[in-house]
Motif scaffolding. Sequence first.
Motif, PDB file in Angstrom:
ATOM      1  N   THR A 175      34.029 -34.548  22.885  1.00  0.00           N
ATOM      2  CA  THR A 175      34.545 -35.320  21.747  1.00  0.00           C
ATOM      3  C   THR A 175      33.423 -35.650  20.774  1.00  0.00           C
ATOM      4  OG1 THR A 175      36.356 -36.294  23.031  1.00  0.00           O
ATOM      5  CG2 THR A 175      35.637 -37.499  21.077  1.00  0.00           C
ATOM      6  N   THR A 234      33.511 -34.264  16.960  1.00  0.00           N
ATOM      7  CA  THR A 234      33.730 -35.203  15.848  1.00  0.00           C
ATOM      8  C   THR A 234      32.518 -35.361  14.946  1.00  0.00           C
ATOM      9  OG1 THR A 234      33.150 -37.112  17.251  1.00  0.00           O
ATOM     10  CG2 THR A 234      35.485 -36.514  17.102  1.00  0.00           C
ATOM     11  N   THR A 235      31.344 -34.922  15.400  1.00  0.00           N
ATOM     12  CA  THR A 235      30.160 -35.005  14.541  1.00  0.00           C
ATOM     13  C   THR A 235      29.900 -33.709  13.780  1.00  0.00           C
ATOM     14  OG1 THR A 235      28.757 -34.423  16.450  1.00  0.00           O
ATOM     15  CG2 THR A 235      29.009 -36.767  15.932  1.00  0.00           C
ATOM     16  N   PRO A 276      35.590 -32.311  10.919  1.00  0.00           N
ATOM     17  CA  PRO A 276      36.070 -32.214  12.297  1.00  0.00           C
ATOM     18  C   PRO A 276      37.569 -32.465  12.429  1.00  0.00           C
ATOM     19  CG  PRO A 276      35.143 -34.374  11.926  1.00  0.00           C
ATOM     20  CD  PRO A 276      34.911 -33.588  10.654  1.00  0.00           C
ATOM     21  N   LYS A 298      40.832 -34.214  14.505  1.00  0.00           N
ATOM     22  CA  LYS A 298      41.037 -35.468  15.228  1.00  0.00           C
ATOM     23  C   LYS A 298      41.103 -35.148  16.721  1.00  0.00           C
ATOM     24  CE  LYS A 298      41.681 -37.521  11.274  1.00  0.00           C
ATOM     25  NZ  LYS A 298      40.706 -38.453  10.689  1.00  0.00           N
ATOM     26  N   VAL A 299      40.657 -36.103  17.539  1.00  0.00           N
ATOM     27  CA  VAL A 299      40.709 -35.918  18.991  1.00  0.00           C
ATOM     28  C   VAL A 299      41.634 -36.969  19.597  1.00  0.00           C
ATOM     29  CG1 VAL A 299      39.419 -35.929  21.157  1.00  0.00           C
ATOM     30  CG2 VAL A 299      38.396 -34.931  19.089  1.00  0.00           C
ATOM     31  N   GLY A 334      34.196 -41.088  19.170  1.00  0.00           N
ATOM     32  CA  GLY A 334      34.864 -40.588  17.982  1.00  0.00           C
ATOM     33  C   GLY A 334      36.311 -40.183  18.144  1.00  0.00           C
ATOM     34  N   SER A 380      40.276 -40.416  18.169  1.00  0.00           N
ATOM     35  CA  SER A 380      41.176 -41.143  17.273  1.00  0.00           C
ATOM     36  C   SER A 380      42.372 -41.744  17.989  1.00  0.00           C
ATOM     37  CB  SER A 380      41.686 -40.214  16.171  1.00  0.00           C
ATOM     38  OG  SER A 380      40.631 -39.813  15.324  1.00  0.00           O
ATOM     39  N   ARG A 415      36.949 -42.738  10.138  1.00  0.00           N
ATOM     40  CA  ARG A 415      37.969 -41.706  10.232  1.00  0.00           C
ATOM     41  C   ARG A 415      39.365 -42.305  10.274  1.00  0.00           C
ATOM     42  NH1 ARG A 415      34.023 -40.136  13.644  1.00  0.00           N
ATOM     43  NH2 ARG A 415      34.992 -41.317  15.320  1.00  0.00           N
ATOM     44  N   GLN A 463      38.252 -46.200  14.720  1.00  0.00           N
ATOM     45  CA  GLN A 463      36.826 -46.266  14.411  1.00  0.00           C
ATOM     46  C   GLN A 463      36.501 -47.532  13.622  1.00  0.00           C
ATOM     47  OE1 GLN A 463      35.040 -43.271  11.860  1.00  0.00           O
ATOM     48  NE2 GLN A 463      33.181 -43.285  13.096  1.00  0.00           N
TER      49      GLN A 463
END
Length: 217
Positions: free
Chosen positions: A69, A73-74, A78, A80-81, A100, A102, A200, A204
């Motif tokens: 993840t 996400t970085t 990216p 969404k997870v 990160g 979501s 995001r 977050q």
Amino acid sequence: MIPVIGVLLVDDDQLMRAGLRLIVQQASDLTVVGEAADGREAVAAARRDRPQVVVMDVRMPVMDGIEATRQITTAPDPPKVLILTTFELDEYVFSALQAGASGFLLKRSPPEQLIEGIRTVAAGDGLLSPSVTRRLIERFSSWPASTANPRFADMTDREREVLVAIARGLSNEELAETLFISENTVKTHVKRVLTKLGARDRVQAVVMAYEGGLMDR
């Protein structure tokens, strides 16, 4: 024409992935663009297949879902997870949200909840079950705040008020009732808050509110 959301399925259990694929394919606005059996494969597949949402298991060989993840996400632009796990109190899940992710759903969630969850995180909204939201807030409340986030200074008093309310777990409807404004106005404020924070989604933003010391007062 309804935009189709590309989904990457990540789980070390092949039968689980097959079941998830069947669920996702029930929705006309969702399509499975790839699968991965561990975190390392997930990172590579996210780059290759360009999904909008990654449905991520946590406990996997080679690389777990937390590190996967974080790496996903970085990366630039990216997906969404959405974390999917068996354990509601899984410490790994809490870490994945910090990394990160979501959203978070349990594997025992009904199929329609998974479908709606994918749509929710794809739209830019965070997804946490009420019980998980409570535990997340309780956990952050017990943490000492780090250095104040300088981005808070760019926010209006109303925007900070909205962020505090989000961090306390209020929905848009509850925010509207609490602040005596319309839901459309709430959505506008929330969008501005996320933009100013560079967040995001709401999940977050909650992390940033607690870590940045906004909830200390």
